[in-house]
Design a protein around this motif. Sequence first.
Motif, PDB file in Angstrom:
ATOM      1  N   ALA A 156       0.827  -1.217   0.000  1.00 30.71           N
ATOM      2  CA  ALA A 156       0.000   0.000   0.000  1.00 30.71           C
ATOM      3  C   ALA A 156       0.856   1.261   0.000  1.00 30.71           C
ATOM      4  O   ALA A 156       0.417   2.304  -0.478  1.00 30.71           O
ATOM      5  N   ARG A 157       2.070   1.169   0.508  1.00 32.10           N
ATOM      6  CA  ARG A 157       2.969   2.326   0.566  1.00 32.10           C
ATOM      7  C   ARG A 157       3.722   2.558  -0.733  1.00 32.10           C
ATOM      8  O   ARG A 157       4.359   3.602  -0.906  1.00 32.10           O
ATOM      9  N   GLU A 158       3.650   1.623  -1.670  1.00 33.43           N
ATOM     10  CA  GLU A 158       4.341   1.792  -2.942  1.00 33.43           C
ATOM     11  C   GLU A 158       3.641   2.870  -3.774  1.00 33.43           C
ATOM     12  O   GLU A 158       2.415   2.895  -3.862  1.00 33.43           O
ATOM     13  N   PRO A 159       4.411   3.755  -4.400  1.00 35.18           N
ATOM     14  CA  PRO A 159       3.804   4.786  -5.235  1.00 35.18           C
ATOM     15  C   PRO A 159       3.033   4.180  -6.412  1.00 35.18           C
ATOM     16  O   PRO A 159       3.467   3.172  -6.951  1.00 35.18           O
ATOM     17  N   PRO A 160       1.938   4.775  -6.804  1.00 35.12           N
ATOM     18  CA  PRO A 160       1.303   5.896  -6.140  1.00 35.12           C
ATOM     19  C   PRO A 160       0.462   5.417  -4.956  1.00 35.12           C
ATOM     20  O   PRO A 160      -0.453   4.617  -5.118  1.00 35.12           O
ATOM     21  N   ALA A 161       0.808   5.859  -3.786  1.00 36.92           N
ATOM     22  CA  ALA A 161       0.124   5.457  -2.556  1.00 36.92           C
ATOM     23  C   ALA A 161      -1.050   6.396  -2.284  1.00 36.92           C
ATOM     24  O   ALA A 161      -1.096   7.512  -2.802  1.00 36.92           O
ATOM     25  N   ASN A 162      -1.999   5.934  -1.489  1.00 35.84           N
ATOM     26  CA  ASN A 162      -3.130   6.794  -1.121  1.00 35.84           C
ATOM     27  C   ASN A 162      -3.397   6.706   0.372  1.00 35.84           C
ATOM     28  O   ASN A 162      -3.144   5.688   1.010  1.00 35.84           O
ATOM     29  N   ASP A 163      -3.899   7.800   0.911  1.00 32.26           N
ATOM     30  CA  ASP A 163      -4.096   7.924   2.355  1.00 32.26           C
ATOM     31  C   ASP A 163      -5.066   6.906   2.933  1.00 32.26           C
ATOM     32  O   ASP A 163      -4.840   6.363   4.008  1.00 32.26           O
ATOM     33  N   ALA A 164      -6.145   6.622   2.242  1.00 33.27           N
ATOM     34  CA  ALA A 164      -7.190   5.751   2.787  1.00 33.27           C
ATOM     35  C   ALA A 164      -6.671   4.339   3.018  1.00 33.27           C
ATOM     36  O   ALA A 164      -6.911   3.745   4.076  1.00 33.27           O
ATOM     37  N   SER A 165      -5.943   3.790   2.055  1.00 34.72           N
ATOM     38  CA  SER A 165      -5.434   2.429   2.202  1.00 34.72           C
ATOM     39  C   SER A 165      -4.374   2.353   3.293  1.00 34.72           C
ATOM     40  O   SER A 165      -4.387   1.445   4.135  1.00 34.72           O
ATOM     41  N   ILE A 166      -3.450   3.305   3.299  1.00 31.32           N
ATOM     42  CA  ILE A 166      -2.392   3.286   4.302  1.00 31.32           C
ATOM     43  C   ILE A 166      -2.960   3.429   5.702  1.00 31.32           C
ATOM     44  O   ILE A 166      -2.637   2.641   6.602  1.00 31.32           O
ATOM     45  N   SER A 167      -3.821   4.421   5.920  1.00 34.70           N
ATOM     46  CA  SER A 167      -4.352   4.634   7.270  1.00 34.70           C
ATOM     47  C   SER A 167      -5.204   3.451   7.720  1.00 34.70           C
ATOM     48  O   SER A 167      -5.142   3.035   8.883  1.00 34.70           O
ATOM     49  N   ALA A 168      -5.984   2.873   6.823  1.00 33.14           N
ATOM     50  CA  ALA A 168      -6.832   1.738   7.192  1.00 33.14           C
ATOM     51  C   ALA A 168      -5.996   0.531   7.594  1.00 33.14           C
ATOM     52  O   ALA A 168      -6.266  -0.124   8.607  1.00 33.14           O
ATOM     53  N   LEU A 169      -4.968   0.226   6.816  1.00 34.38           N
ATOM     54  CA  LEU A 169      -4.112  -0.915   7.136  1.00 34.38           C
ATOM     55  C   LEU A 169      -3.333  -0.687   8.422  1.00 34.38           C
ATOM     56  O   LEU A 169      -3.175  -1.607   9.240  1.00 34.38           O
ATOM     57  N   LEU A 170      -2.860   0.525   8.641  1.00 38.94           N
ATOM     58  CA  LEU A 170      -2.136   0.818   9.884  1.00 38.94           C
ATOM     59  C   LEU A 170      -3.058   0.677  11.094  1.00 38.94           C
ATOM     60  O   LEU A 170      -2.648   0.150  12.139  1.00 38.94           O
ATOM     61  N   LEU A 171      -4.293   1.146  10.981  1.00 41.38           N
ATOM     62  CA  LEU A 171      -5.255   0.981  12.085  1.00 41.38           C
ATOM     63  C   LEU A 171      -5.538  -0.489  12.355  1.00 41.38           C
ATOM     64  O   LEU A 171      -5.569  -0.928  13.502  1.00 41.38           O
ATOM     65  N   ALA A 172      -5.754  -1.260  11.293  1.00 47.77           N
ATOM     66  CA  ALA A 172      -6.030  -2.685  11.456  1.00 47.77           C
ATOM     67  C   ALA A 172      -4.843  -3.392  12.095  1.00 47.77           C
ATOM     68  O   ALA A 172      -5.019  -4.287  12.950  1.00 47.77           O
ATOM     69  N   SER A 173      -3.644  -3.011  11.721  1.00 46.33           N
ATOM     70  CA  SER A 173      -2.443  -3.597  12.318  1.00 46.33           C
ATOM     71  C   SER A 173      -2.315  -3.195  13.787  1.00 46.33           C
ATOM     72  O   SER A 173      -2.088  -4.041  14.661  1.00 46.33           O
ATOM     73  N   GLU A 174      -2.477  -1.919  14.062  1.00 49.96           N
ATOM     74  CA  GLU A 174      -2.384  -1.410  15.437  1.00 49.96           C
ATOM     75  C   GLU A 174      -3.409  -2.078  16.355  1.00 49.96           C
ATOM     76  O   GLU A 174      -3.115  -2.356  17.521  1.00 49.96           O
ATOM     77  N   ASP A 175      -4.589  -2.347  15.824  1.00 51.44           N
ATOM     78  CA  ASP A 175      -5.645  -2.970  16.635  1.00 51.44           C
ATOM     79  C   ASP A 175      -5.529  -4.494  16.667  1.00 51.44           C
ATOM     80  O   ASP A 175      -6.382  -5.169  17.251  1.00 51.44           O
ATOM     81  N   GLY A 176      -4.504  -5.049  16.017  1.00 46.78           N
ATOM     82  CA  GLY A 176      -4.245  -6.484  16.073  1.00 46.78           C
ATOM     83  C   GLY A 176      -5.077  -7.341  15.145  1.00 46.78           C
ATOM     84  O   GLY A 176      -5.132  -8.558  15.321  1.00 46.78           O
ATOM     85  N   PHE A 177      -5.690  -6.736  14.139  1.00 47.19           N
ATOM     86  CA  PHE A 177      -6.505  -7.512  13.193  1.00 47.19           C
ATOM     87  C   PHE A 177      -5.680  -8.109  12.068  1.00 47.19           C
ATOM     88  O   PHE A 177      -6.076  -9.092  11.470  1.00 47.19           O
ATOM     89  N   ILE A 178      -4.560  -7.463  11.741  1.00 47.24           N
ATOM     90  CA  ILE A 178      -3.667  -8.019  10.712  1.00 47.24           C
ATOM     91  C   ILE A 178      -2.239  -7.994  11.247  1.00 47.24           C
ATOM     92  O   ILE A 178      -1.918  -7.299  12.182  1.00 47.24           O
TER      93      ILE A 178
END
Length: 186
Positions: free
Chosen positions: A164-186
Motif C-alpha cells: 500500500a505504501r508503494e507509489p502511487p500510494a493513497n491515504d485511505a489504504s495506508i491509514s486503514a491498514l495501519l489501524l487494522a495492524s495497530e488494533d491487532g486484526f492483521i
Amino acid sequence: MNDSAPSDDSDAHDWPVRESAIEYETGWYDGGYDLVTQPDGSEKRYYWADLPPAVVVVANTGEEICFVEQYRPATRETHLELPAGIVEDGESYTQAAARELEEETGFRPETTVLLQEYAVATGVLRHDRGIVYADGLVPGERELDSNEFLTVTTIPVDEAISRAREPPANDASISALLLASEDGFI
C-alpha cells in the motif's frame, strides 16, 4: 511567557460564521465557503468541499487482504486501493462496508468491525470516513457501478502495508491498514 503556548483565553476558539455559501454543486460534492470572524476580529473566507461519509474496508481472507486496482482520473494514476465507497442514507459504516465489499470484489463478509471514524483533511473537507475490518469472506454477487472499472487482487497479510505504501500510494489504504495492524486484526 512562550508566545507559542496555548492560550487560556476561553474565547480563543470562538470563530463566528458570518456567512455560509455554496458556490457549486456537482452531484458528487458541494463546494463553498464560510466567512468567519477570526479571533483577532478580522474576517476571512474559508473554502471547503462537502462530501458524503465514506467507508474503507480491510477485508481479510485469512491469509490475504483484498485490494482493487483502479485508474483515478483526478490524479491520472492507477492505484492499488482497499475497497471503499460512499455510505448511503440510513446505512452504518459496517453495513456500507459489507455492501461495497460485495459490489467491488464479489466477497461478502461474515463479520465486520468498525475500527475508527474520523474527519478527513479538515483544512478543506467536510468529510467523514469509517475504517471497517471484515473477515469470514464468502462468495457473493459482484455489481460494479457504471464508473467502476476495477481489478480485484489479493496481497498476503504480511505484505499488505508495504504494498500500500508503494507509489502511487493513497491515504485511505495506508491509514486503514495501519489501524487494522495497530488494533491487532492483521
